[in-house]
Design an enzyme around this catalytic site. Structure first.
Site, mmCIF file in Angstrom:
data_model
loop_
_atom_site.group_PDB
_atom_site.id
_atom_site.type_symbol
_atom_site.label_atom_id
_atom_site.label_comp_id
_atom_site.label_asym_id
_atom_site.label_seq_id
_atom_site.Cartn_x
_atom_site.Cartn_y
_atom_site.Cartn_z
ATOM 1 N N ASN A 280 8.192 -40.415 49.226
ATOM 2 C CA ASN A 280 6.998 -40.385 50.076
ATOM 3 C C ASN A 280 7.226 -41.143 51.377
ATOM 4 O O ASN A 280 6.878 -40.670 52.468
ATOM 5 C CB ASN A 280 5.807 -41.013 49.347
ATOM 6 C CG ASN A 280 5.236 -40.139 48.259
ATOM 7 O OD1 ASN A 280 5.565 -38.970 48.141
ATOM 8 N ND2 ASN A 280 4.361 -40.709 47.442
ATOM 9 N N ARG B 131 4.697 -22.008 49.068
ATOM 10 C CA ARG B 131 5.880 -22.556 48.403
ATOM 11 C C ARG B 131 5.984 -21.881 47.042
ATOM 12 O O ARG B 131 4.980 -21.587 46.400
ATOM 13 C CB ARG B 131 5.768 -24.075 48.163
ATOM 14 C CG ARG B 131 5.519 -24.920 49.390
ATOM 15 C CD ARG B 131 5.525 -26.407 49.000
ATOM 16 N NE ARG B 131 4.883 -27.245 49.998
ATOM 17 C CZ ARG B 131 5.475 -27.731 51.081
ATOM 18 N NH1 ARG B 131 6.731 -27.425 51.307
ATOM 19 N NH2 ARG B 131 4.816 -28.502 51.931
ATOM 20 N N ARG C 256 6.687 -27.088 55.442
ATOM 21 C CA ARG C 256 7.550 -28.231 55.714
ATOM 22 C C ARG C 256 8.494 -28.546 54.554
ATOM 23 O O ARG C 256 8.078 -28.694 53.415
ATOM 24 C CB ARG C 256 6.687 -29.462 56.030
ATOM 25 C CG ARG C 256 7.502 -30.691 56.410
ATOM 26 C CD ARG C 256 6.579 -31.806 56.840
ATOM 27 N NE ARG C 256 5.979 -31.528 58.135
ATOM 28 C CZ ARG C 256 4.781 -32.005 58.507
ATOM 29 N NH1 ARG C 256 4.070 -32.729 57.676
ATOM 30 N NH2 ARG C 256 4.312 -31.739 59.706
ATOM 31 N N HIS D 116 -1.752 -21.275 54.857
ATOM 32 C CA HIS D 116 -1.719 -22.231 53.759
ATOM 33 C C HIS D 116 -2.615 -21.804 52.598
ATOM 34 O O HIS D 116 -2.566 -22.401 51.524
ATOM 35 C CB HIS D 116 -2.146 -23.615 54.277
ATOM 36 C CG HIS D 116 -1.978 -24.728 53.294
ATOM 37 N ND1 HIS D 116 -3.050 -25.363 52.696
ATOM 38 C CD2 HIS D 116 -0.867 -25.331 52.803
ATOM 39 C CE1 HIS D 116 -2.615 -26.311 51.888
ATOM 40 N NE2 HIS D 116 -1.290 -26.313 51.932
ATOM 41 N N TYR E 147 1.280 -30.639 39.066
ATOM 42 C CA TYR E 147 0.139 -30.809 39.959
ATOM 43 C C TYR E 147 -1.135 -30.369 39.241
ATOM 44 O O TYR E 147 -1.146 -29.358 38.530
ATOM 45 C CB TYR E 147 0.284 -29.945 41.217
ATOM 46 C CG TYR E 147 1.334 -30.374 42.199
ATOM 47 C CD1 TYR E 147 2.312 -31.307 41.871
ATOM 48 C CD2 TYR E 147 1.370 -29.822 43.475
ATOM 49 C CE1 TYR E 147 3.283 -31.674 42.786
ATOM 50 C CE2 TYR E 147 2.338 -30.184 44.405
ATOM 51 C CZ TYR E 147 3.299 -31.105 44.045
ATOM 52 O OH TYR E 147 4.252 -31.463 44.948
ATOM 53 N N ARG F 26 -7.240 -38.276 46.711
ATOM 54 C CA ARG F 26 -5.952 -38.759 46.200
ATOM 55 C C ARG F 26 -5.256 -39.642 47.226
ATOM 56 O O ARG F 26 -4.725 -40.689 46.898
ATOM 57 C CB ARG F 26 -5.042 -37.585 45.833
ATOM 58 C CG ARG F 26 -3.625 -38.019 45.450
ATOM 59 C CD ARG F 26 -2.811 -36.859 44.932
ATOM 60 N NE ARG F 26 -2.697 -35.774 45.891
ATOM 61 C CZ ARG F 26 -1.723 -35.673 46.798
ATOM 62 N NH1 ARG F 26 -0.806 -36.610 46.898
ATOM 63 N NH2 ARG F 26 -1.677 -34.643 47.620
ATOM 64 N N HIS G 46 -4.480 -32.487 43.004
ATOM 65 C CA HIS G 46 -4.223 -31.625 44.154
ATOM 66 C C HIS G 46 -5.365 -30.663 44.464
ATOM 67 O O HIS G 46 -5.383 -30.057 45.536
ATOM 68 C CB HIS G 46 -2.927 -30.832 43.897
ATOM 69 C CG HIS G 46 -2.368 -30.131 45.085
ATOM 70 N ND1 HIS G 46 -2.371 -28.755 45.212
ATOM 71 C CD2 HIS G 46 -1.779 -30.600 46.216
ATOM 72 C CE1 HIS G 46 -1.806 -28.415 46.358
ATOM 73 N NE2 HIS G 46 -1.440 -29.503 46.989
#
Length: 702
Positions: free
Chosen positions: A64, A394, A424, A454, A487, A583, A611
Site C-alpha cells: 500500500n 480487472r 492502474r 470502472h 474482497y 474502509r 469493497h
C-alpha cells in the site's frame, strides 16, 4: 547514521464553532489515507490474529505504501515542480502537505519495520518459521548454500561500477539493491558499485537442517552480500548497504482521436520505468558517504530518504504465505452457493431463477464461481442467447470470465467487451486480454476518451417465446475470480426489463456515439451520480424537517467529494441520522457541534477487503437502496464511467438493510472516527467471521 528525519508539528483540528464554511471542515485526503494504512498496520500488531495473517498484513501495508508514493506523493511532487500546486480542500498548500506526509509516512515505515523486528519475526521463530542471518547457519548449511549461490544466483548478478567510464546506473523502481564499496589494494582507490538483488529468484532462500516441521529462510540479499568478493575479484569489499527506490508510476496517456489508444498506452508504459525517484529507502546504518552519493545521483533530497531498521521491501513477506502451517492462518472456507441458484443438488437454471425475481450475491460469502461465472458460462453455452455485453476493469491471469466470452464468440454470439486498458498497474494484463478477445472474434472497445470505464456490468440478450429478454448483472467488484475470494463485494442479478433497457443504453453509449445522460434505474457518472446522490441527501433533509422518517447509511471505500460531504453536513443540521462505513479515506469530520452532530463514521478492516458500495435512504418510510461501483471521490464522480443501480426487489432490499444494520451495530469490531480526525478501536465482534458462519449455515445476516 545521518539524521534523515525532520520533526513536523502535528496539525490540530480547528474549534468546532469555526468549521462551518471553513476549509478545515474537511480532513486532509492524503493524511486520511495514511491513517487507513495505519489501521492495516494495527491488524499486524493484533496478537489474537493468526501469525501468518499478521505477516500478510505487514506485506499489505508495505505494498500500500509503495503505491501511495508511486501515485499520490508523486503527483504532489509533480505539481510542485511544475508550479501547478493547489491548496487541498482542507486548506493546505502542496509543499505543506508533502512535509506532513513525509513525516507521517516515515514514522509509519519505522513502526512497520519495528513491528516485524520486535513482534512478528520473534513470534514466527517461536512457531518454527525462522528468518536467519548467515552467522546463524551451521557450517554444513553454509557450504551447501555456497554451491546453491554459485549455480542459481551468481550467473544472474551484474555488478555495475560507478567511475568516470561508468555512469551511475539506472535503478529500477521497487528493486532491492546493494550499494557496495570496494578498494583497489594496489592503489588504495575506493570505488562504488551497485548490485541488483534479482527479483526472479525468491526473496527468502530455504535453509535446511532445522527441527522437523520447521521452516527456515535466509534473505537473498544476505546470501549475495556474503559472496560479493566473487563479483569483485582482486578488490577488497569494504562494505555493502541495502537500498531501494520508489519512482513516479502514474500514467499520463495523452489521448488523441487520431491515435490508437492501445499504442499510446504501450508507449507510456515504457516510460513509466524511468519516472523520477520520489522515495529512497535505506538501511538505518548506511554509511553517510554512501547515502550522500545516492542522494546526489538519484536527484533526491534528504526529505525523500526513509531510514528503515531491519529488512527493506517487506512486501516480499507475501512469500511466507506459502508455508504449509494451516494452524497459523485463518481457517479455510468454501463460499456458499446462493440458495436461489441451487435446484436440489444440481445448479439452477440462472435465467429461470431470475425470471422469478432479482438475486443479490454477497462475495466472498456467496460463491463467485456458482453465480457470476456460471451466469456467463451458461450464457455462452445457451443456443438461445444472442448477445453478451460486458465491462472488464480487472480480471485474473487465467480468467474463466474471458474464456466464457471467447466460447460465446466462437459459438457465433455477438460479444462486446468494454475493456479498461488503463486500469492502474493492470495495464499490461488488460492489453493482453484485449488482443486475445479480439483474435477470438469479440468486439473490443476501450470506452470513452478521457474517462476510465470502472463500472461492473454484464448484459445477456436471449431469444425467448415472448420475444427478446435481457438479463443483467451489476456489481461493486471486478470480474476477478481470485479477488472475489478476498474482497467483500455485492452483485445484483436481474431480469427487470427497465434495467435491461438501461444497460442497453449504457453499452451503446460506451461503444458508439451517444449523448445520453439520463436512465431509468441507474445513476451514471460523470453525469448523474454526484447530482443524484445530493438530490437523495437533500430529500432526506426535507423529510427530517417535516417530521417524517429520515436516515442515511453509506458504505464506501472512500468519502472525499466536498459537494457530497457538504450535503451530508446540511442533512445533519436538519436532524438526519447518518451512518458512514468507510474502509479507507474519509474527509468528513463527524460529530462537530452545529455541523455534523448526527454523523457517525466507522471503518471495518479484517480478513477480507471491504469493497462494496451501498447507499440507503429512509425516504419518509419508503426506503431506497443503491449499490454499484462508485466511491465518493472526484475521480469516480468526474473522470470515470460509474454506475449506481436502484434496488427494486423487496427481498434484496431486506437483505441489504440487514447487512447495513449489522455493520453499524455497537458490538462490531471497528475503528470510530472523531471530530479531530483520530481513529479509535471499539467493539469485539468480528462481523466478517460472523457472516462466514451465517453463509455456511445459510442464516440471514440480521
Amino acid at each position: 547514521m545521518t539524521d534523515v528525519t525532520a520533526a513536523v508539528p502535528a496539525l490540530k483540528a480547528p474549534a468546532a464553532e469555526t468549521m462551518a464554511g471553513s476549509p478545515r471542515r474537511f480532513l486532509n485526503r492524503e493524511l486520511s489515507w495514511l491513517e487507513f494504512n495505519q489501521r492495516v498496520l494495527a491488524l499486524s500488531q493484533d496478537p489474537s490474529s493468526p501469525l501468518l495473517e499478521r505477516t500478510k498484513f505487514l506485506a499489505i501495508f508495505a505494498t500500500n505504501l509503495d503505491e501511495f508514493f508511486m501515485v499520490r506523493v508523486a503527483g504532489l511532487i509533480r505539481r510542485l515542480e511544475t508550479g501547478l500546486g493547489l491548496r487541498s480542500a482542507d486548506g493546505l498548500g502542496t509543499r505543506q502537505q508533502l512535509e506532513i506526509i513525509r513525516h507521517k509516512a516515515r514514522d509509519l515505515a519505522q513502526e512497520h519495520a519495528r513491528t516485524f523486528l520486535d513482534e512478528v519475526r520473534p513470534a514466527l521463530a517461536e512457531a518454527g518459521i525462522e528468518i536467519l542471518t548467515w552467522a546463524d547457519l551451521p557450517a554444513v548449511e553454509q557450504l551447501r548454500l555456497h554451491g546453491w549461490f554459485r549455480d542459481r544466483v551468481f550467473p544472474v548478478l551484474t555488478p555495475l561500477a560507478v567511475d568516470p567510464a561508468h555512469p551511475f546506473p539506472y535503478i529500477s523502481g521497487l528493486s532491492l539493491n546493494l550499494a557496495v564499496l570496494v578498494r583497489d589494494p594496489q592503489t588504495g582507490v575506493e570505488r562504488f558499485a551497485r548490485v541488483k538483488v534479482p527479483d526472479n529468484v525468491g526473496r527468502f532462500v530455504e535453509v535446511r537442517g532445522g527441527p522437523t516441521g520447521s521452516a527456515r529462510y535466509l534473505p537473498l540479499e544476505q546470501l549475495i552480500g556474503v559472496h560479493l568478493q566473487q563479483l569483485f575479484p582482486g578488490l577488497e569489499v569494504l562494505a555493502h548497504h541495502e537500498f531501494r527506490v520508489t519512482r513516479n508510476a502514474d500514467l499520463e496517456v495523452e489521448e488523441d482521436r487520431d491515435e490508437d489508444l492501445l499504442q499510446a498506452l504501450e508507449r507510456e508504459l515504457s516510460r513509466r520505468r524511468f519516472g523520477p525517484v520520489v522515495r529512497l529507502e535505506v538501511g538505518e546504518h548506511m554509511d553517510p558517504h554512501v547515502l550522500d552519493l545516492l542522494v546526489r545521483e538519484l536527484d533526491v533530497t534528504l526529505d525523500d530518504v526513509v531510514a528503515v531498521p531491519g529488512l527493506l521491501a517487506l512486501s516480499s513477506l507475501h512469500e511466507l504465505s506459502a508455508v504449509d502451517r494451516p494452524e497459523l492462518k485463518d481457517d479455510p472456507f468454501v463460499p456458499a452457493t446462493h440458495p436461489r441458484l441451487v435446484d436440489g443438488e444440481q445448479p439452477a437454471d440462472m435465467f429461470a431463477a431470475l425470471r422469478e425475481g432479482d438475486i443479490l450475491v454477497h462475495h466472498p460469502y456467496d460463491s463467485f464461481s456458482t453465480s457470476v461465472q456460471r451466469f456467463l458460462e451458461q450464457a455462452a453455452a445457451d443456443p438461445l442467447v444472442l448477445a453478451i455485453k460486458q465491462t472488464l476493469y480487472r480480471t485474473s491471469g487465467d480468467s474463466p470470465i474471458v474464456d466464457a466470452l471467447i466460447d460465446a464468440a466462437e459459438a457465433g454470439k455477438q460479444v462486446v467487451v468494454v475493456i479498461e486498458i488503463t486500469a492502474r498497474f493492470d495495464e499490461q494484463a488488460n492489453i493482453r486480454w484485449a488482443r486475445k478477445l479480439e483474435r477470438a472474434g469479440c468486439h473490443v472497445v476501450y470506452g470513452l476518451l478521457g474517462l476510465k470505464t470502472h463500472c461492473k456490468a454484464a448484459l445477456v440478450v436471449r431469444q425467448e417465446s415472448g420475444g427478446l429478454r435481457r438479463y443483467c448483472h451489476l456489481g461493486t467488484g471486478n470480474y476477478h475470480p481470485r479477488t472475489a475470494r478476498l474482497y467483500e463485494d455485492l452483485g445484483l442479478f436481474s431480469a427487470d426489463q427497465e434495467l435491461g433497457a438501461d444497460l442497453t443504453d449504457l453499452f451503446n453509449a460506451l461503444t458508439g456515439y451517444s449523448n445520453q445522460t439520463e436512465y431509468r434505474d441507474l445513476l451514471v457518472a460523470p453525469h448523474s451520480v454526484r447530482s443524484g446522490l445530493i438530490d437523495q441527501i437533500r430529500r432526506e433533509a426535507e423529510h427530517a424537517r417535516a417530521g417524517r422518517p429520515a436516515g442515511i447509511r453509506i458504505k464506501a471505500n472512500s468519502v472525499v467529494d466536498e459537494e457530497i460531504i457538504d450535503a451530508l453536513y446540511d442533512a445533519s443540521q436538519a436532524g438526519v441520522p447518518i451512518e458512514v462505513v468507510v474502509r479507507g479515506i474519509c474527509a468528513l469530520r463527524p460529530g462537530a457541534p452545529g455541523l455534523s452532530e448526527t454523523i457517525r463514521v466507522r471503518s471495518i478492516l479484517g480478513r477480507f477487503l471491504e469493497h462494496s458500495r451501498v447507499m440507503s435512504f429512509e425516504n419518509g418510510g419508503e426506503p431506497e437502496f443503491w449499490l454499484g461501483s462508485a466511491d465518493l471521490m472526484h475521480r469516480n464522480l468526474d473522470r470515470r464511467v460509474e454506475t449506481l443501480v436502484r434496488v427494486k426487489d423487496a427481498a434484496v432490499k431486506e437483505r441489504l438493510s440487514a447487512m447495513l444494520d449489522r455493520l453499524i451495530a455497537d458490538d462490531v469490531r471497528r475503528w470510530d472516527l472523531d471530530v479531530d480526525g483520530n481513529w479509535h478501536q471499539a467493539g469485539t465482534v468480528d462481523v466478517q467471521t460472523q457472516l462466514l458462519l451465517n453463509a455456511r449455515e445459510q442464516v440471514p445476516v440480521a
